[in-house]
Structure formats: structure tokens, C-alpha cells
Design a protein around this motif. Structure first.
Motif, short mmCIF file in Angstrom:
data_model
loop_
_atom_site.label_atom_id
_atom_site.label_comp_id
_atom_site.label_asym_id
_atom_site.label_seq_id
_atom_site.Cartn_x
_atom_site.Cartn_y
_atom_site.Cartn_z
N LEU A 9 -45.72 -20.59 -17.28
CA LEU A 9 -44.82 -21.71 -17.02
C LEU A 9 -44.99 -22.17 -15.58
O LEU A 9 -44.86 -21.35 -14.65
N VAL A 10 -45.28 -23.46 -15.37
CA VAL A 10 -45.45 -24.00 -14.02
C VAL A 10 -44.53 -25.20 -13.85
O VAL A 10 -44.80 -26.29 -14.36
N ASP A 11 -43.43 -25.01 -13.14
CA ASP A 11 -42.45 -26.07 -12.92
C ASP A 11 -41.60 -25.70 -11.74
O ASP A 11 -41.27 -24.51 -11.56
N ASP A 12 -41.23 -26.67 -10.92
CA ASP A 12 -40.44 -26.36 -9.73
C ASP A 12 -38.95 -26.26 -10.02
O ASP A 12 -38.16 -26.01 -9.11
N GLN A 13 -38.55 -26.45 -11.28
CA GLN A 13 -37.14 -26.35 -11.64
C GLN A 13 -36.88 -25.01 -12.36
O GLN A 13 -37.26 -24.84 -13.52
N PRO A 14 -36.22 -24.07 -11.69
CA PRO A 14 -35.98 -22.75 -12.29
C PRO A 14 -35.22 -22.81 -13.62
O PRO A 14 -35.51 -22.04 -14.54
N LEU A 15 -34.27 -23.73 -13.72
CA LEU A 15 -33.48 -23.81 -14.96
C LEU A 15 -34.36 -24.25 -16.13
O LEU A 15 -34.19 -23.76 -17.26
N LEU A 16 -35.30 -25.15 -15.88
CA LEU A 16 -36.19 -25.59 -16.94
C LEU A 16 -37.11 -24.44 -17.37
O LEU A 16 -37.30 -24.22 -18.57
N ARG A 17 -37.63 -23.71 -16.40
CA ARG A 17 -38.48 -22.56 -16.74
C ARG A 17 -37.69 -21.54 -17.55
O ARG A 17 -38.20 -20.97 -18.51
N MET A 18 -36.45 -21.33 -17.16
CA MET A 18 -35.62 -20.37 -17.88
C MET A 18 -35.40 -20.81 -19.32
O MET A 18 -35.48 -20.01 -20.26
N GLY A 19 -35.13 -22.12 -19.50
CA GLY A 19 -34.91 -22.63 -20.85
C GLY A 19 -36.14 -22.47 -21.72
O GLY A 19 -36.05 -22.03 -22.88
N PHE A 20 -37.31 -22.82 -21.18
CA PHE A 20 -38.55 -22.67 -21.94
C PHE A 20 -38.83 -21.20 -22.24
O PHE A 20 -39.31 -20.86 -23.32
N LEU A 105 -45.96 -33.02 -23.30
CA LEU A 105 -44.66 -32.93 -23.95
C LEU A 105 -43.59 -33.50 -23.03
O LEU A 105 -43.71 -33.42 -21.80
N LEU A 106 -42.56 -34.06 -23.62
CA LEU A 106 -41.39 -34.47 -22.85
C LEU A 106 -40.58 -33.22 -22.50
O LEU A 106 -40.53 -32.27 -23.28
N LYS A 107 -39.93 -33.25 -21.36
CA LYS A 107 -39.16 -32.08 -20.93
C LYS A 107 -37.95 -31.82 -21.82
O LYS A 107 -37.45 -30.70 -21.85
N ASP A 108 -37.49 -32.84 -22.52
CA ASP A 108 -36.35 -32.63 -23.43
C ASP A 108 -36.81 -32.37 -24.86
O ASP A 108 -36.08 -32.61 -25.82
N VAL A 109 -38.02 -31.86 -25.02
CA VAL A 109 -38.57 -31.58 -26.33
C VAL A 109 -37.67 -30.62 -27.10
O VAL A 109 -37.05 -29.72 -26.53
#
Length: 227
Positions: A9-20, A105-109
Motif C-alpha cells: 500500500l502506497v498512500d500518504d493518508q494513513p486512514l486510507l491505508r488502514m481502510g484498504f 481505481l477510485l479511492k472510494d471503490v
């Protein structure tokens, strides 16, 4: 036991990484091997962990996802990259496909779509998927046409007549089953043709084959991409 799909997972938003992570680790066949908060770290972690699939954000500090994708694919890594973006017709996402990504993919997939996309891209045998990738290709490939036709790539001369036919059909979005039906071949033979096409043209996957077919002028928007 089936080997798990390794995901970075490569993203600067920790919450998004956590969700994925929560979504993907709920699947028996998926394993999150590492996380990165910027593209440069992502490039290093690909080398360290050799993931099957990288979920790559576009806009990040230090190094953006496009440059990270370019460096990963240029390194010869076998990891396949899915670009993550906020907008479904994002020119940066198209740049990601041109840099070597296999889909976006869209982030709200939806969770099930995320899991499906990871499995499809990991298989390396996907149609131009997910469907939003088709829309992206259609929009940006069509917008680039109107100027002089690009010169033919000498590599095309290495393709047999049947391989050229299969490449045209891939650019139309046909699956292996549909290719088999169209050309009266077994799916195993179709897979062999697709593999040879990708090898001869130095392409990573079917998405790259579609981009190649349009960028070289082999296929024009009026001929295919009926999405």
C-alpha cells in the motif's frame, strides 16, 4: 495451500491505508506485506518485498505515484501497479497507465471491487479492467487523435498475422473467452498468442497492449474501445 497475493500500500493518508488493509486482510488469499507514505519509499519497498500488486496513490510528497510507477516498471520488477485516484477521468491516472500501471481505481471503490481488482491484476490475465480504466483510456486516447498518424513501430513486423488480429481484438476489450470464440481457438491457444504478443512488443500486460495499439496508430478510436 494457494500462495497469497502480496500487496504493498502506497498512500500518504494513513486512514486510507488502514481502510484498504482492513478490507484486503479480510480475504484468505491476500496479504499486506508493507505500507509506504510516499512514492520514493514505495520504490524501495517494492525492491525489498517484491509484492504482486502495488496500490499506488497519485499525489504524494517526496515522489508522486506517476514517477514511482515509472521507476518500478523501469527496474524490471514484476509487481503490477494499480493507480489510486479521486477522480474517474484524471489525466494523472492516464499518465500512470502510460508509465506502466495495469489499472486504476477510485479511492472510494467498493470493498468487493477493490478485492476483485487486486485479484484480476495479480493474475496478469485480465481484460482492460476495471471498467473505469476503459473509460479513462477511451477519453484520453480519443483526445490525442486528430494530428498526423504516428510512424509504425518496427516491432509490429515481428507479429504474425494472427497475432496482429488478436492484438486488434485485445484493443477492443475482448476477454480470452471472447477471443477464443471470435477466432475459433481454445483459450489455451489464445493465452499463448497473448503471451507472445506481450513478449514481442515488450509490454507488461493487456492494458499496456491497448495503450500501445492506440498510441502507435495500429487502432484508432473509431475502430474499437466500444465501452
Amino acid at each position: 495451500m494457494t500462495e497469497k497475493i502480496k500487496v504493498l500500500l502506497v498512500d500518504d493518508q494513513p486512514l486510507l491505508r488502514m481502510g484498504f488493509r482492513l478490507i484486503l486482510e479480510g480475504e484468505d488469499d491476500v496479504e499486506i506485506v508493507a505500507e509506504a507514505s510516499d512514492g520514493a519509499e514505495g520504490v524501495r519497498l517494492v525492491e525489498a518485498h517484491v509484492p504482486d500488486v502495488v496500490l499506488m496513490d497519485v499525489r504524494m510528497p517526496v515522489m508522486d505515484g506517476i514517477e514511482a510507477t515509472r521507476r518500478i516498471t523501469a527496474s524490471g520488477a514484476c509487481s503490477r501497479i494499480i493507480i489510486l485516484t479521486t477522480f474517474d477521468l484524471d489525466e494523472y491516472a492516464f499518465s500512470g497507465l502510460r508509465a506502466g500501471a495495469s489499472a486504476f481505481l477510485l479511492k472510494d471503490v467498493a470493498p468487493e471491487e477493490l478485492v476483485h481488482a487486486v485479484r484480476v491484476v495479480a493474475s496478469g490475465d485480465a481484460v482492460v479492467a476495471p471498467r473505469v480504466t476503459q473509460r479513462l483510456l477511451e477519453t484520453y486516447v480519443r483526445s490525442q487523435h486528430g494530428g498526423p498518424k504516428p510512424p509504425s513501430d518496427p516491432l509490429l513486423e515481428d507479429l504474425t498475422r494472427r497475432e496482429l488480429e488478436v492484438l486488434h481484438a485485445i484493443a477492443e476489450g475482448l476477454s480470452n473467452a471472447e477471443l477464443a470464440h471470435k477466432f475459433f481457438l481454445s483459450e489455451a491457444t489464445v493465452k499463448t498468442h497473448v503471451r507472445r504478443i506481450l513478449t514481442k512488443l515488450h509490454l507488461r500486460d493487456r492494458v499496456q497492449a491497448v495503450v500501445y495499439a492506440y498510441e502507435t496508430g495500429l487502432v484508432t478510436p473509431s475502430q474499437g474501445l466500444d465501452f
